[in-house]
Write a protein that holds these residues in place. Structure first.
Motif, PDB file in Angstrom:
ATOM      1  N   HIS A   1       0.782  -0.767  -0.026  1.00 33.38           N
ATOM      2  CA  HIS A   1      -0.129  -0.232   0.050  1.00 33.38           C
ATOM      3  C   HIS A   1       0.796   0.985  -0.102  1.00 33.38           C
ATOM      4  O   HIS A   1       0.852   1.848  -0.350  1.00 33.38           O
ATOM      5  CB  HIS A   1      -0.836   0.509   1.043  1.00 33.38           C
ATOM      6  N   ASP A   2       1.888   1.061   0.721  1.00 33.90           N
ATOM      7  CA  ASP A   2       2.757   2.675   1.264  1.00 33.90           C
ATOM      8  C   ASP A   2       3.458   2.847  -0.216  1.00 33.90           C
ATOM      9  O   ASP A   2       3.294   4.079  -0.639  1.00 33.90           O
ATOM     10  CB  ASP A   2       3.386   2.746   2.263  1.00 33.90           C
TER      11      ASP A   2
ATOM     12  N   GLN B   1      -1.607  10.570  -3.840  1.00 28.72           N
ATOM     13  CA  GLN B   1      -3.001  10.478  -3.295  1.00 28.72           C
ATOM     14  C   GLN B   1      -2.683  10.874  -2.336  1.00 28.72           C
ATOM     15  O   GLN B   1      -3.686  11.604  -1.941  1.00 28.72           O
ATOM     16  CB  GLN B   1      -2.960   9.101  -2.428  1.00 28.72           C
ATOM     17  N   GLY B   2      -1.730  11.333  -1.298  1.00 28.01           N
ATOM     18  CA  GLY B   2      -2.013  12.283  -0.426  1.00 28.01           C
ATOM     19  C   GLY B   2      -1.699  13.748  -0.667  1.00 28.01           C
ATOM     20  O   GLY B   2      -2.198  13.959   0.255  1.00 28.01           O
TER      21      GLY B   2
ATOM     22  N   ALA C   1      -7.269  14.242   1.908  1.00 24.54           N
ATOM     23  CA  ALA C   1      -7.910  15.657   3.715  1.00 24.54           C
ATOM     24  C   ALA C   1      -7.478  14.781   5.319  1.00 24.54           C
ATOM     25  O   ALA C   1      -6.672  14.640   5.790  1.00 24.54           O
ATOM     26  CB  ALA C   1      -8.475  16.523   3.444  1.00 24.54           C
ATOM     27  N   ASN C   2      -8.632  13.644   4.635  1.00 33.04           N
ATOM     28  CA  ASN C   2      -8.248  12.462   5.537  1.00 33.04           C
ATOM     29  C   ASN C   2      -9.110  11.406   4.760  1.00 33.04           C
ATOM     30  O   ASN C   2      -9.732  11.246   4.255  1.00 33.04           O
ATOM     31  CB  ASN C   2      -9.089  12.388   7.216  1.00 33.04           C
ATOM     32  N   ILE C   3      -8.549   9.895   5.924  1.00 33.83           N
ATOM     33  CA  ILE C   3      -9.288   9.410   5.311  1.00 33.83           C
ATOM     34  C   ILE C   3      -9.833   8.317   6.652  1.00 33.83           C
ATOM     35  O   ILE C   3      -9.375   7.835   7.135  1.00 33.83           O
ATOM     36  CB  ILE C   3      -8.120   8.237   4.406  1.00 33.83           C
TER      37      ILE C   3
END
Length: 148
Positions: free
Chosen positions: A39-40, A48-49, A53-55
């Motif tokens: 994933h990272d 994607q970062g 704003a948040n997930i």
């Protein structure tokens, strides 16, 4: 072998800056393995970062499918994906699961291409359905859903 069956997403009409993604994995182990090992790197390469704003991630165990095939078979055919989450009181859990499992065995609802039901601890449930049109879903929501 581990794999992601399918993934679909879109924008929340009620919150225009909020997107949702529904992913269907072979099993929990495959999902965890992907998150630990791949994933990272994908996240960094795709940038994607800069778009999020948040997930928030929630994992549900599959209870049943509506229809004769997996919901992922209809991702490309549907016009509307509807995902709903609810909490159920402990005294009603067994009844709800009985209804959901039975729903997968009944005939299809007109306009619903496929659906899936999942559960999480603490009485939380998810229903995902793919529809041939918004009108079909609205007819179901207005006429049939209240009877459940």
């Amino acid at each position: 072998m581990c794999w992601l069956h399918r993934q679909i997403g879109g924008w929340n009409r009620n919150e225009p800056c909020e997107a949702g993604i529904l992913s269907v994995w072979k099993n929990l182990h495959c999902y965890q393995r992907f998150m630990q090992n791949q994933h990272d790197g994908i996240f960094a390469k795709s940038d994607q970062g800069s778009t999020c704003a948040n997930i928030f991630v929630d994992i549900f165990e599959s209870i049943s499918n509506k229809g004769t095939t997996d919901i992922t078979d209809f991702v490309d055919k549907g016009k509307l994906l509807r995902v709903a989450e609810c909490s159920v009181e402990n005294v009603k859990l067994a009844r709800l699961e009985q209804v959901l499992k039975g729903a997968g065995n009944k005939g299809m609802i007109p306009g619903m291409l496929s659906g899936a039901f999942g559960k999480r601890q603490n009485g939380r449930y998810m229903a995902a359905s793919i529809w041939d049109s918004e009108d079909s879903h609205q007819r179901y929501a207005d006429k049939e859903l209240p009877a459940l």
